[in-house]
Design a protein around this motif. Sequence first.
Motif, PDB file in Angstrom:
ATOM      1  N   TRP A 109      53.084  13.331  65.010  1.00  0.00           N
ATOM      2  CA  TRP A 109      53.696  14.508  65.640  1.00  0.00           C
ATOM      3  C   TRP A 109      53.777  14.362  67.147  1.00  0.00           C
ATOM      4  CZ3 TRP A 109      51.171  19.156  62.582  1.00  0.00           C
ATOM      5  CH2 TRP A 109      51.786  19.231  61.320  1.00  0.00           C
TER       6      TRP A 109
ATOM      7  N   PHE B 175      62.668  20.543  63.702  1.00  0.00           N
ATOM      8  CA  PHE B 175      61.571  20.706  62.734  1.00  0.00           C
ATOM      9  C   PHE B 175      62.061  20.787  61.291  1.00  0.00           C
ATOM     10  CE2 PHE B 175      60.538  23.062  66.692  1.00  0.00           C
ATOM     11  CZ  PHE B 175      59.463  22.299  67.127  1.00  0.00           C
TER      12      PHE B 175
ATOM     13  N   PRO C 148      56.787  25.203  63.004  1.00  0.00           N
ATOM     14  CA  PRO C 148      56.878  24.756  64.408  1.00  0.00           C
ATOM     15  C   PRO C 148      55.687  25.188  65.249  1.00  0.00           C
ATOM     16  CG  PRO C 148      58.975  25.666  63.670  1.00  0.00           C
ATOM     17  CD  PRO C 148      57.983  25.956  62.580  1.00  0.00           C
TER      18      PRO C 148
ATOM     19  N   ILE D  62      52.929  22.630  64.766  1.00  0.00           N
ATOM     20  CA  ILE D  62      53.281  21.363  65.420  1.00  0.00           C
ATOM     21  C   ILE D  62      53.100  21.469  66.933  1.00  0.00           C
ATOM     22  CG2 ILE D  62      55.176  19.766  65.883  1.00  0.00           C
ATOM     23  CD1 ILE D  62      56.229  20.360  63.085  1.00  0.00           C
TER      24      ILE D  62
END
Length: 238
Positions: A57, A11, A18, A21
């Motif tokens: 992502w 990341f 994180p 994500i």
Amino acid sequence: MPRPRKPASPFRYFNSSPEVIRLVVMMYVRFPLSLRNVEDMLFERGIDLCHETVRHWWNRFGPMFAGDIRRQRVSRMKGFRQWRWHLDEMYVKLNGEMVYLWRAVDQEGEILESYITKTRDKEAALTFMKKALKRHGSPEKITTDGLRSYRAAMNELGNTDRQEIGRWANNRVENSHLSFRRRERAMLRFRRMKTLQKFASVHANVHNHFNQERHLVDRQTYKERRSAALAEWQSLMS
């Protein structure tokens, strides 16, 4: 003696945390949501990002998360050989053309392997079975439908004595297709073989991770298992 270098965080080049994500990847892969659905739901929670960010992502981190989950599961099950596998193939439309998604599912309903081919002949079945056997080891029994490609492939592998064929014996793997079909409809189908293979593999591992079989356990047990699965997800790649 030089100190061992700590692995670089995946990341490190991203401004978002994180946690965000991991949440985005989980929402898109686990639930039947489109890219724009995920964007709108996150906006309601105060997280403003573009649907193309969601696409980027999941493409970047989805295979990494899925690979970590798969490695942990394979290491836990490596010494277990009383497996009963169920093999089946389902059709998926790709730009109007029919391709086949092969799947191996164990007796607990966990998806072991997903593989995309343009045909469902002996060569495709043999490649799929070699891949599954190499990664997960050899099961005690393999249940299939009446497709002759399985028999031909197993003749070459020398394990035809483990094959079982029954009219309703393969319902376990037939039911495992339902969650993928829901995702397929939400994504308005696929356009490339590479994308289909990647998403099928990632979706299978994420589905395994969060599938707690809530209809078989009481409410308290389900809540404990759900919390444990979520905590393990949040620790991925940390």
